[in-house]
Write an enzyme that holds these catalytic residues in place. Sequence first.
Site, PDB file in Angstrom:
ATOM      1  N   ARG A   1      27.881  45.544  53.812  1.00  0.00           N
ATOM      2  CA  ARG A   1      28.363  45.329  55.178  1.00  0.00           C
ATOM      3  C   ARG A   1      28.856  43.906  55.470  1.00  0.00           C
ATOM      4  O   ARG A   1      29.899  43.743  56.103  1.00  0.00           O
ATOM      5  CB  ARG A   1      27.310  45.751  56.201  1.00  0.00           C
ATOM      6  CG  ARG A   1      26.866  47.219  56.034  1.00  0.00           C
ATOM      7  CD  ARG A   1      26.042  47.736  57.195  1.00  0.00           C
ATOM      8  NE  ARG A   1      26.855  47.859  58.377  1.00  0.00           N
ATOM      9  CZ  ARG A   1      26.867  46.986  59.362  1.00  0.00           C
ATOM     10  NH1 ARG A   1      26.070  45.948  59.343  1.00  0.00           N
ATOM     11  NH2 ARG A   1      27.678  47.160  60.375  1.00  0.00           N
TER      12      ARG A   1
ATOM     13  N   CYS B   1      30.316  37.620  41.151  1.00  0.00           N
ATOM     14  CA  CYS B   1      31.357  36.628  40.914  1.00  0.00           C
ATOM     15  C   CYS B   1      32.561  36.811  41.813  1.00  0.00           C
ATOM     16  O   CYS B   1      33.668  37.076  41.339  1.00  0.00           O
ATOM     17  CB  CYS B   1      31.748  36.659  39.446  1.00  0.00           C
ATOM     18  SG  CYS B   1      30.355  36.147  38.451  1.00  0.00           S
TER      19      CYS B   1
HETATM   20  N1  LLP Z   1      29.898  61.328  63.324  1.00  0.00           N
HETATM   21  C1  LLP Z   1      31.016  61.034  62.665  1.00  0.00           C
HETATM   22  C2  LLP Z   1      32.100  62.029  62.618  1.00  0.00           C
HETATM   23  C3  LLP Z   1      31.147  59.789  62.023  1.00  0.00           C
HETATM   24  O1  LLP Z   1      32.278  59.502  61.381  1.00  0.00           O
HETATM   25  C4  LLP Z   1      30.085  58.858  62.067  1.00  0.00           C
HETATM   26  C5  LLP Z   1      30.184  57.572  61.400  1.00  0.00           C
HETATM   27  C6  LLP Z   1      28.926  59.226  62.762  1.00  0.00           C
HETATM   28  C7  LLP Z   1      28.859  60.467  63.389  1.00  0.00           C
HETATM   29  C8  LLP Z   1      27.727  58.331  62.856  1.00  0.00           C
HETATM   30  O2  LLP Z   1      28.015  57.191  63.565  1.00  0.00           O
HETATM   31  P1  LLP Z   1      26.855  56.166  63.955  1.00  0.00           P
HETATM   32  O3  LLP Z   1      25.971  56.863  64.963  1.00  0.00           O
HETATM   33  O4  LLP Z   1      26.118  55.833  62.730  1.00  0.00           O
HETATM   34  O5  LLP Z   1      27.570  55.029  64.521  1.00  0.00           O
HETATM   35  N2  LLP Z   1      29.933  51.914  57.117  1.00  0.00           N
HETATM   36  C9  LLP Z   1      30.070  51.471  58.493  1.00  0.00           C
HETATM   37  C10 LLP Z   1      29.888  52.598  59.489  1.00  0.00           C
HETATM   38  C11 LLP Z   1      30.826  53.764  59.302  1.00  0.00           C
HETATM   39  C12 LLP Z   1      30.616  54.878  60.272  1.00  0.00           C
HETATM   40  C13 LLP Z   1      31.425  56.061  59.923  1.00  0.00           C
HETATM   41  N3  LLP Z   1      31.235  57.182  60.751  1.00  0.00           N
HETATM   42  C14 LLP Z   1      29.102  50.329  58.747  1.00  0.00           C
HETATM   43  O6  LLP Z   1      28.387  49.934  57.839  1.00  0.00           O
HETATM   44  O7  LLP Z   1      29.074  49.783  59.843  1.00  0.00           O
END
Ligand code: LLP
Length: 420
Positions: A315, A344
């Site tokens: 992240r 690296c």
């Molecule tokens: N539903 C859908 C269709 C989604 O695409 C996502 C997250 C969620 C639910 C869940 O969202 P949350 O409640 O966790 O915000 N890798 C990134 C976050 C990517 C989120 C993608 N979609 C990070 O580390 O911040």
Amino acid sequence: MDHFQLRDGVLHAEDVPLPLIAEQVGTPVYVYSRATLERHARVFRDALSGVENPHIAFAVKSNPNLAVLRVLANMGYGADVVSGGELTRALKAGMKPEDIVFSGVGKTHAELLQGLEEGIGQFNIESEEEGYELAAIAARHGKRAACALRVNPDVDARTHEKISTGKRENKFGVPLDRAADIYARLAQEDGLDMRGVAVHIGSQLADLEPLETAFGKVGALIAELRGQGCTVTHADLGGGLGVPYKAGEELPSPAEYGEMVARVTKGWSVQLMFEPGRVIAGNAGILLSRVIRSKRSGNGPPFVVVDAAMNDLARPAMYGAWHDFDAVVPTGDRMTAHIVGPICETGDTFAMDRECDALVAGDLAVFRTAGAYGATMASSYNSRGFVAEVLVDGDKFAVVADRIAASAIMDAERVPEWLA
Ligand code: LLP
């Protein structure tokens, strides 16, 4: 609130001192707290008390560890999955097929079929094309797929651009102004039971207003659909609620979110569905690591090189994300340092000019709020293995994912004979 607190000067996960986990499992290691997961799951559910019979599907992508999923399955949570792999995990963890929602813009033929064969609760269709493909597969197998149409409401979630999903230019869903027509056409398909609409505008939202705007648009669409004779019994409001990454940071609470949802959706006469990820898992995990050494280059603060790296926790490198960084046994002294991993490239930086606990080689330290989008985004870059994961429950803990050594990854590689 989480269960990673200092006790007698030593950071604990629930009742387990983190040095004990470091000693027995090694570092870096992700540590999750069952009590925190359960607490967050309860708080989120309670926040929706103003909503009748909400369906809550944990976003598996945020933390797909089987033990974590089992904790949430035991709390009555369903799953929001975005791949065949996640679907398999959710089922293996004990989530009921009917409680599983399948999202994602690129579900393959095989994945659509897998969802149908497993009898999942709902497909969130992201395009008209996907709808016809699913309809054909369902018809061929004598099945009917319960579906929601994901709409793109063209709302700026005001979060990091890489995790913003609800703007017109993003790949997700169908444009709002075409949604009613597409829904009506898909509702004609024998293989589809078009039952609702879905929306998800982004992740780590620090503000409820974009969500409220998006939900308002969904409400208007539901009225329009009913006006043209379509049936709508479900509305999936996605995930997205942000969590504090910095001590003291204030974000909208689940309760405030729940109140807003209850107000905006009043009179919709649908079953509301939710897909929370980060708000459940984020602060229920930390990444425990050990300082390899501290070095100076130039005149600035020292570089504290830890044994975790961007491959373990992507992240900061990927989004410039902040994770609080604390010593496991703080001395009370403070320092300013650059916190980096051993990989690296300069991008392998967790923090620059960070004011933090004073640390020397051999000390243990944690990156907080690493329970969501942590281990799951790991890679083996620089031929580093995959980090182990541990779940704590009171005074006991278990390794819930083995460390995968670089050599094990190499075992899957081959040099063809013709190169000999
Ligand atoms: N539903 C859908 C269709 C989604 O695409 C996502 C997250 C969620 C639910 C869940 O969202 P949350 O409640 O966790 O915000 N890798 C990134 C976050 C990517 C989120 C993608 N979609 C990070 O580390 O911040």
